[in-house]
Design a protein around this motif. Structure first.
Motif, PDB file in Angstrom:
ATOM      1  N   ARG A 107       0.834  -1.201   0.000  1.00  0.00           N
ATOM      2  CA  ARG A 107       0.000   0.000   0.000  1.00  0.00           C
ATOM      3  C   ARG A 107       0.875   1.260   0.000  1.00  0.00           C
ATOM      4  O   ARG A 107       1.802   1.393   0.793  1.00  0.00           O
ATOM      5  N   GLY A 108       0.590   2.158  -0.936  1.00  0.00           N
ATOM      6  CA  GLY A 108       1.342   3.410  -1.030  1.00  0.00           C
ATOM      7  C   GLY A 108       2.538   3.337  -1.951  1.00  0.00           C
ATOM      8  O   GLY A 108       3.188   4.344  -2.204  1.00  0.00           O
ATOM      9  N   THR A 109       2.819   2.139  -2.490  1.00  0.00           N
ATOM     10  CA  THR A 109       3.946   1.985  -3.408  1.00  0.00           C
ATOM     11  C   THR A 109       3.443   1.965  -4.847  1.00  0.00           C
ATOM     12  O   THR A 109       2.241   1.861  -5.104  1.00  0.00           O
ATOM     13  N   GLU A 110       4.371   2.022  -5.793  1.00  0.00           N
ATOM     14  CA  GLU A 110       3.984   2.037  -7.204  1.00  0.00           C
ATOM     15  C   GLU A 110       3.443   0.684  -7.668  1.00  0.00           C
ATOM     16  O   GLU A 110       2.829   0.587  -8.728  1.00  0.00           O
ATOM     17  N   MET A 111       3.655  -0.357  -6.889  1.00  0.00           N
ATOM     18  CA  MET A 111       3.173  -1.687  -7.266  1.00  0.00           C
ATOM     19  C   MET A 111       1.820  -2.012  -6.648  1.00  0.00           C
ATOM     20  O   MET A 111       1.228  -3.047  -6.943  1.00  0.00           O
ATOM     21  N   ALA A 112       1.311  -1.131  -5.798  1.00  0.00           N
ATOM     22  CA  ALA A 112       0.089  -1.409  -5.043  1.00  0.00           C
ATOM     23  C   ALA A 112      -1.125  -1.599  -5.958  1.00  0.00           C
ATOM     24  O   ALA A 112      -1.936  -2.501  -5.746  1.00  0.00           O
ATOM     25  N   GLN A 169     -14.174  -3.082  -5.720  1.00  0.00           N
ATOM     26  CA  GLN A 169     -14.651  -1.815  -5.157  1.00  0.00           C
ATOM     27  C   GLN A 169     -13.526  -1.064  -4.473  1.00  0.00           C
ATOM     28  O   GLN A 169     -13.436   0.173  -4.573  1.00  0.00           O
ATOM     29  N   ARG A 170     -12.658  -1.788  -3.799  1.00  0.00           N
ATOM     30  CA  ARG A 170     -11.513  -1.143  -3.153  1.00  0.00           C
ATOM     31  C   ARG A 170     -10.590  -0.510  -4.189  1.00  0.00           C
ATOM     32  O   ARG A 170     -10.089   0.600  -4.004  1.00  0.00           O
ATOM     33  N   TYR A 171     -10.402  -1.215  -5.314  1.00  0.00           N
ATOM     34  CA  TYR A 171      -9.580  -0.664  -6.393  1.00  0.00           C
ATOM     35  C   TYR A 171     -10.194   0.634  -6.901  1.00  0.00           C
ATOM     36  O   TYR A 171      -9.499   1.644  -7.086  1.00  0.00           O
ATOM     37  N   ILE A 172     -11.507   0.614  -7.141  1.00  0.00           N
ATOM     38  CA  ILE A 172     -12.192   1.811  -7.650  1.00  0.00           C
ATOM     39  C   ILE A 172     -12.066   2.971  -6.673  1.00  0.00           C
ATOM     40  O   ILE A 172     -11.835   4.127  -7.075  1.00  0.00           O
ATOM     41  N   ASN A 173     -12.221   2.676  -5.391  1.00  0.00           N
ATOM     42  CA  ASN A 173     -12.114   3.725  -4.371  1.00  0.00           C
ATOM     43  C   ASN A 173     -10.696   4.283  -4.272  1.00  0.00           C
ATOM     44  O   ASN A 173     -10.504   5.498  -4.125  1.00  0.00           O
ATOM     45  N   ASN A 174      -9.711   3.396  -4.336  1.00  0.00           N
ATOM     46  CA  ASN A 174      -8.315   3.823  -4.171  1.00  0.00           C
ATOM     47  C   ASN A 174      -7.724   4.438  -5.428  1.00  0.00           C
ATOM     48  O   ASN A 174      -6.854   5.312  -5.356  1.00  0.00           O
TER      49      ASN A 174
END
Length: 272
Positions: A63-68, A93-98
């Motif tokens: 989380r927070g990295t370029e690979m997340a 849904q988490r992908y869409i939110n993030n």
């Protein structure tokens, strides 16, 4: 079992045992990058269960990295390919939110709707999932009307809409079959079928609903008490013309004409 057969069985089992040992070793590894590489490898090999297990460890750390972003999408797709649409939906849904502008947002939205479409139950059961899928499909079509996936979304939306309509059709038929049991169920059949026609005007069950309405009007008339009989016969008579005007070549034509013969005879008694 002969020694030769035992030997061959062991030889055949060696790759499997080796693969299990490798996987167990990676599971215990503290090297998150190594886990991610193996997760991608297992995903490519369509070993989605292994991939998802490793990615569940990887995603929080990345989380927070370029690979997340890619790791989260891969985890979503792993569950999706296992047909675990509840889990995949949560991760989509988490992908869409993030990542609201992420490169996979459109695919995530479509896959979420597709998962609910697949989980939509038989029309006789609760249709909460079906309604949720329709809502998601409508939203997808609204957002991406020119997408290559829009046509597929539209086809699924029509199918699910028909499923909801069919549920109402079954309810209307139930009222029709109940007849005068504990009240006038014929009127309930008419109201249910009419509402379904209004709610689903293009459904393939529209004609069936129309027939239920006509049949309910007819049965209400022939089972009516004397003081209401004329009014109900007139309603049934009018409904005959409504139905036949819309469906002149109806699959119910034989039954409809039998009803009309009795209705027209009765109407002649009333001076029509």
């Amino acid at each position: 079992m002969s020694i030769k057969n035992i030997f061959y069985s062991l030889v055949l089992a060696l790759p499997f045992l080796s693969g299990c040992n490798e996987y167990n070793k990676i599971l215990k590894s503290k090297d998150v990058d190594e886990k991610y590489e193996y997760a991608k490898m297992y995903y490519e090999q369509k070993k989605y269960s292994r991939a998802s297990t490793l990615l569940t460890d990887v995603v929080p750390i990345y989380r927070g990295t370029e690979m997340a972003e890619d790791a989260l999408y891969l985890l979503s797709m792993s569950y999706f390919n296992m047909h675990d649409y509840i889990s995949s939906g949560e991760y989509f849904q988490r992908y869409i939110n993030n990542y609201p502008r992420g490169s996979k947002v459109q695919q995530c939205r479509f896959n979420m709707a597709y998962g609910d479409y697949q989980d939509s139950p038989d029309a006789r059961l609760d249709q909460s999932v079906t309604k949720k899928a329709i809502k998601e499909l409508d939203h997808f079509i609204e957002l991406y009307p020119r997408s290559e996936l829009a046509d597929s979304a539209t086809v699924m939306r029509i199918e699910l809409s028909d499923r909801l309509c069919y549920k109402e059709y079954l309810s209307a038929k139930l009222y029709l079959n109940l007849g005068t049991y504990m009240g006038n169920n014929y009127e309930a059949a008419v109201i249910t079928a009419r509402n379904a026609q209004d709610d689903y005007p293009y459904s393939k069950y529209r004609e069936d609903l129309g027939y239920v309405i006509l049949r309910a009007r007819y049965e209400a008339a022939i089972n009516s008490i004397e003081e209401k009989a004329e009014e109900r016969y007139r309603e049934a008579y009018d409904e005959y013309f409504t139905f036949t005007n819309e469906y002149p070549e109806s699959s119910y034509k034989k039954e409809v004409e039998k009803m009309y013969a009795k209705l027209s005879k009765k109407m002649a008694e009333y001076g029509e």
